[in-house]
Write a protein that holds these residues in place. Structure first.
Motif, PDB file in Angstrom:
ATOM      1  N   ARG A 153      48.852 -18.272  60.229  1.00 15.96           N
ATOM      2  CA  ARG A 153      48.136 -17.869  61.445  1.00 15.96           C
ATOM      3  C   ARG A 153      48.926 -16.825  62.223  1.00 15.96           C
ATOM      4  NH1 ARG A 153      43.149 -20.176  62.467  1.00 15.96           N
ATOM      5  NH2 ARG A 153      42.522 -20.935  60.421  1.00 15.96           N
ATOM      6  N   LEU A 154      50.225 -17.014  62.343  1.00 17.40           N
ATOM      7  CA  LEU A 154      51.045 -16.019  63.038  1.00 17.40           C
ATOM      8  C   LEU A 154      51.042 -14.696  62.280  1.00 17.40           C
ATOM      9  CD1 LEU A 154      54.146 -18.064  64.284  1.00 17.40           C
ATOM     10  CD2 LEU A 154      51.905 -17.739  65.363  1.00 17.40           C
ATOM     11  N   ALA A 155      51.020 -14.775  60.962  1.00 16.21           N
ATOM     12  CA  ALA A 155      50.999 -13.552  60.141  1.00 16.21           C
ATOM     13  C   ALA A 155      49.737 -12.742  60.359  1.00 16.21           C
ATOM     14  CB  ALA A 155      51.139 -13.917  58.664  1.00 16.21           C
ATOM     15  N   SER A 156      48.673 -13.385  60.827  1.00 21.25           N
ATOM     16  CA  SER A 156      47.413 -12.675  61.047  1.00 21.25           C
ATOM     17  C   SER A 156      47.461 -11.749  62.262  1.00 21.25           C
ATOM     18  CB  SER A 156      46.262 -13.679  61.218  1.00 21.25           C
ATOM     19  OG  SER A 156      46.370 -14.376  62.454  1.00 21.25           O
ATOM     20  N   SER A 157      48.471 -11.939  63.123  1.00 19.55           N
ATOM     21  CA  SER A 157      48.600 -11.096  64.318  1.00 19.55           C
ATOM     22  C   SER A 157      49.338  -9.804  63.994  1.00 19.55           C
ATOM     23  CB  SER A 157      49.360 -11.855  65.415  1.00 19.55           C
ATOM     24  OG  SER A 157      49.659 -10.980  66.492  1.00 19.55           O
ATOM     25  N   ARG A 158      48.822  -8.707  64.501  1.00 17.82           N
ATOM     26  CA  ARG A 158      49.467  -7.407  64.260  1.00 17.82           C
ATOM     27  C   ARG A 158      50.796  -7.280  64.989  1.00 17.82           C
ATOM     28  NH1 ARG A 158      48.504  -3.733  68.517  1.00 17.82           N
ATOM     29  NH2 ARG A 158      47.028  -4.469  70.099  1.00 17.82           N
ATOM     30  N   TYR A 159      51.066  -8.197  65.925  1.00 21.71           N
ATOM     31  CA  TYR A 159      52.311  -8.142  66.698  1.00 21.71           C
ATOM     32  C   TYR A 159      53.482  -8.811  65.974  1.00 21.71           C
ATOM     33  CZ  TYR A 159      49.445  -6.930  70.782  1.00 21.71           C
ATOM     34  OH  TYR A 159      48.583  -6.304  71.665  1.00 21.71           O
ATOM     35  N   HIS A 196      60.203  -6.133  71.538  1.00 27.77           N
ATOM     36  CA  HIS A 196      59.880  -6.660  70.222  1.00 27.77           C
ATOM     37  C   HIS A 196      59.384  -8.096  70.395  1.00 27.77           C
ATOM     38  CE1 HIS A 196      60.012  -6.735  65.863  1.00 27.77           C
ATOM     39  NE2 HIS A 196      60.528  -7.952  65.927  1.00 27.77           N
ATOM     40  N   ILE A 197      58.491  -8.511  69.501  1.00 27.56           N
ATOM     41  CA  ILE A 197      57.958  -9.869  69.540  1.00 27.56           C
ATOM     42  C   ILE A 197      58.649 -10.692  68.451  1.00 27.56           C
ATOM     43  CG2 ILE A 197      55.885 -11.304  69.550  1.00 27.56           C
ATOM     44  CD1 ILE A 197      55.824  -9.032  71.613  1.00 27.56           C
ATOM     45  N   HIS A 198      59.330 -11.752  68.854  1.00 25.91           N
ATOM     46  CA  HIS A 198      59.997 -12.648  67.909  1.00 25.91           C
ATOM     47  C   HIS A 198      59.200 -13.947  67.822  1.00 25.91           C
ATOM     48  CE1 HIS A 198      63.604 -10.074  68.014  1.00 25.91           C
ATOM     49  NE2 HIS A 198      63.369  -9.996  69.323  1.00 25.91           N
ATOM     50  N   ALA A 199      58.765 -14.297  66.635  1.00 26.89           N
ATOM     51  CA  ALA A 199      57.993 -15.529  66.447  1.00 26.89           C
ATOM     52  C   ALA A 199      58.918 -16.667  66.025  1.00 26.89           C
ATOM     53  CB  ALA A 199      56.908 -15.326  65.401  1.00 26.89           C
ATOM     54  N   ALA A 255      45.472 -24.295  63.291  1.00 30.61           N
ATOM     55  CA  ALA A 255      44.145 -23.675  63.389  1.00 30.61           C
ATOM     56  C   ALA A 255      44.013 -22.729  64.574  1.00 30.61           C
ATOM     57  CB  ALA A 255      43.063 -24.767  63.476  1.00 30.61           C
ATOM     58  N   VAL A 256      45.133 -22.300  65.163  1.00 27.32           N
ATOM     59  CA  VAL A 256      45.039 -21.379  66.298  1.00 27.32           C
ATOM     60  C   VAL A 256      44.388 -20.073  65.838  1.00 27.32           C
ATOM     61  CG1 VAL A 256      47.423 -20.562  65.919  1.00 27.32           C
ATOM     62  CG2 VAL A 256      46.305 -20.187  68.131  1.00 27.32           C
ATOM     63  N   PRO A 257      43.333 -19.622  66.519  1.00 27.33           N
ATOM     64  CA  PRO A 257      42.669 -18.377  66.112  1.00 27.33           C
ATOM     65  C   PRO A 257      43.559 -17.153  66.343  1.00 27.33           C
ATOM     66  CG  PRO A 257      41.204 -19.738  67.453  1.00 27.33           C
ATOM     67  CD  PRO A 257      42.577 -20.332  67.575  1.00 27.33           C
ATOM     68  N   GLN A 258      43.439 -16.186  65.450  1.00 24.81           N
ATOM     69  CA  GLN A 258      44.248 -14.964  65.558  1.00 24.81           C
ATOM     70  C   GLN A 258      44.025 -14.256  66.890  1.00 24.81           C
ATOM     71  OE1 GLN A 258      42.387 -11.630  64.734  1.00 24.81           O
ATOM     72  NE2 GLN A 258      44.061 -10.747  65.915  1.00 24.81           N
ATOM     73  N   GLN A 259      42.776 -14.248  67.370  1.00 26.06           N
ATOM     74  CA  GLN A 259      42.507 -13.537  68.620  1.00 26.06           C
ATOM     75  C   GLN A 259      43.207 -14.205  69.810  1.00 26.06           C
ATOM     76  OE1 GLN A 259      40.194 -14.868  66.592  1.00 26.06           O
ATOM     77  NE2 GLN A 259      38.510 -15.864  67.706  1.00 26.06           N
ATOM     78  N   LEU A 304      60.143 -10.468  73.775  1.00 22.77           N
ATOM     79  CA  LEU A 304      59.337 -11.676  73.922  1.00 22.77           C
ATOM     80  C   LEU A 304      59.593 -12.608  72.743  1.00 22.77           C
ATOM     81  CD1 LEU A 304      55.815 -10.350  75.031  1.00 22.77           C
ATOM     82  CD2 LEU A 304      57.611 -11.321  76.469  1.00 22.77           C
ATOM     83  N   VAL A 305      59.650 -13.904  73.025  1.00 16.82           N
ATOM     84  CA  VAL A 305      59.724 -14.898  71.969  1.00 16.82           C
ATOM     85  C   VAL A 305      58.460 -15.741  72.039  1.00 16.82           C
ATOM     86  CG1 VAL A 305      61.149 -16.430  73.407  1.00 16.82           C
ATOM     87  CG2 VAL A 305      61.026 -16.810  70.939  1.00 16.82           C
ATOM     88  N   LEU A 306      57.756 -15.809  70.921  1.00 22.81           N
ATOM     89  CA  LEU A 306      56.538 -16.597  70.809  1.00 22.81           C
ATOM     90  C   LEU A 306      56.885 -17.898  70.100  1.00 22.81           C
ATOM     91  CD1 LEU A 306      53.021 -15.500  69.700  1.00 22.81           C
ATOM     92  CD2 LEU A 306      54.209 -17.267  68.381  1.00 22.81           C
ATOM     93  N   ILE A 307      56.614 -19.017  70.770  1.00 22.43           N
ATOM     94  CA  ILE A 307      56.967 -20.334  70.241  1.00 22.43           C
ATOM     95  C   ILE A 307      55.680 -21.080  69.887  1.00 22.43           C
ATOM     96  CG2 ILE A 307      58.206 -22.484  70.680  1.00 22.43           C
ATOM     97  CD1 ILE A 307      59.659 -20.859  72.970  1.00 22.43           C
ATOM     98  N   HIS A 308      55.608 -21.518  68.640  1.00 20.71           N
ATOM     99  CA  HIS A 308      54.407 -22.201  68.173  1.00 20.71           C
ATOM    100  C   HIS A 308      54.780 -23.530  67.551  1.00 20.71           C
ATOM    101  CE1 HIS A 308      50.276 -22.606  67.127  1.00 20.71           C
ATOM    102  NE2 HIS A 308      50.449 -22.494  65.816  1.00 20.71           N
ATOM    103  N   ASP A 309      53.865 -24.495  67.630  1.00 15.42           N
ATOM    104  CA  ASP A 309      54.051 -25.792  66.995  1.00 15.42           C
ATOM    105  C   ASP A 309      53.595 -25.727  65.542  1.00 15.42           C
ATOM    106  OD1 ASP A 309      55.019 -27.102  69.243  1.00 15.42           O
ATOM    107  OD2 ASP A 309      53.029 -27.715  69.914  1.00 15.42           O
ATOM    108  N   ALA A 310      54.395 -26.299  64.649  1.00 21.44           N
ATOM    109  CA  ALA A 310      53.990 -26.376  63.251  1.00 21.44           C
ATOM    110  C   ALA A 310      52.709 -27.179  63.087  1.00 21.44           C
ATOM    111  CB  ALA A 310      55.108 -27.003  62.419  1.00 21.44           C
ATOM    112  N   ALA A 311      52.464 -28.097  64.026  1.00 21.29           N
ATOM    113  CA  ALA A 311      51.311 -28.997  63.918  1.00 21.29           C
ATOM    114  C   ALA A 311      50.037 -28.431  64.526  1.00 21.29           C
ATOM    115  CB  ALA A 311      51.640 -30.337  64.576  1.00 21.29           C
ATOM    116  N   ARG A 312      50.014 -27.126  64.825  1.00 23.82           N
ATOM    117  CA  ARG A 312      48.788 -26.463  65.297  1.00 23.82           C
ATOM    118  C   ARG A 312      48.403 -25.376  64.293  1.00 23.82           C
ATOM    119  NH1 ARG A 312      47.209 -27.724  70.572  1.00 23.82           N
ATOM    120  NH2 ARG A 312      48.819 -28.747  71.826  1.00 23.82           N
TER     121      ARG A 312
END
Length: 257
Positions: A51-57, A14-17, A121-125, A111-119
């Motif tokens: 942006r994270l919501a745009s990913s099907r994962y 499972h992918i945890h954001a 504009a990361v593209p979905q692809q 998997l854990v996906l870690i993202h910065d709140a300050a980014r």
């Protein structure tokens, strides 16, 4: 590491954001926490979740916020949100997030996906690309871009007393070029960074025990010589660090919409 790598790579995890938003963004210089800066009518945090919501994962997100943060839960987000409190350092906030995921039933092989709140504009692809890469790795993968500019290592000589101004206010020390750094194998790290949950938990425990100083999660793996894959990301995925960055990000978000 004690986790069986073959088992990890033969499962469908499972992918945890997770978005780390417990800092104040002191370099940005605003009176509010940087993640609540608004661009195009929404906060950076809302943009980043979208942006994270745009990913099907990805189907939900854990926000790691400061204990005294009373703003995040007043906002509307594009994903179902869970919350936990962060720590003084970024890695401590990530560690708190990892423990929250495990308490909620996440597995070591996830998997854990870690993202910065300050980014924002990361593209979905790119999100999908780094997740797909991490699924093939025993430890993880991160988005990064090869360094294009010439890099200079600097030094600052001692300032003599004569450099004090007439009202005794010290001037900013001057920096000088020491040498040019070979950029052949140099990359600029971005987020998302995606890791096996159990492995990340272990390396962060090592960081805590050894009192190491790290600037991102991949650095924790580097200390133990564990390979993390580099995935080439878009140069649109910039981070809001200084006020001028807001101008660039506004233009990027407008172009992407």
């Amino acid at each position: 590491m004690s986790i069986n790598q073959n088992h990890l790579m033969n499962t469908t995890p499972h992918i945890h954001a997770m978005i780390v938003a417990a800092g104040r963004g002191s370099r940005f210089g605003a009176s509010i926490a940087k993640q609540y800066t608004k661009l195009q009518g929404q906060t950076l945090l809302q943009h980043s979740v979208a942006r994270l919501a745009s990913s099907r994962y990805i189907d939900q997100c854990l926000l790691v916020i400061a204990k005294d943060d009373h703003t995040a839960q007043t906002l509307n987000f594009a994903l179902p949100i869970e919350y936990t409190s962060g720590g003084a350092e970024r890695w401590q906030s990530v560690q708190a997030g990892v423990e929250a995921l495990i308490r909620a039933g996440a597995h070591d092989s996830d998997l854990v996906l870690i993202h910065d709140a300050a980014r924002p504009a990361v593209p979905q692809q790119d999100i999908d690309k780094v997740i797909k890469a991490a699924l093939q790795e025993p430890y993880g993968a991160i988005l990064a871009t090869p360094v294009a500019d010439t890099l200079k290592l600097s030094y600052t000589p001692p300032s003599p007393q004569s450099e004090l101004t007439h009202d005794h206010i010290e001037q900013t020390p001057s920096s000088y070029i020491k040498q040019t750094i070979d950029r052949t194998h140099t990359w600029q790290a971005q987020t998302p960074q995606v890791f096996r949950l159990g492995q990340l938990r272990q390396v962060l425990t090592h960081v805590a025990k050894q009192q190491l100083s790290i600037t991102d999660e991949a650095s924790a793996f580097e200390h133990l010589s564990l390979p993390i894959r580099l995935v080439t990301g878009s140069r649109q995925n910039i981070k809001l660090t200084y006020p001028d960055d807001a101008i660039l990000l506004t233009a990027i978000l407008a172009a992407q919409s």
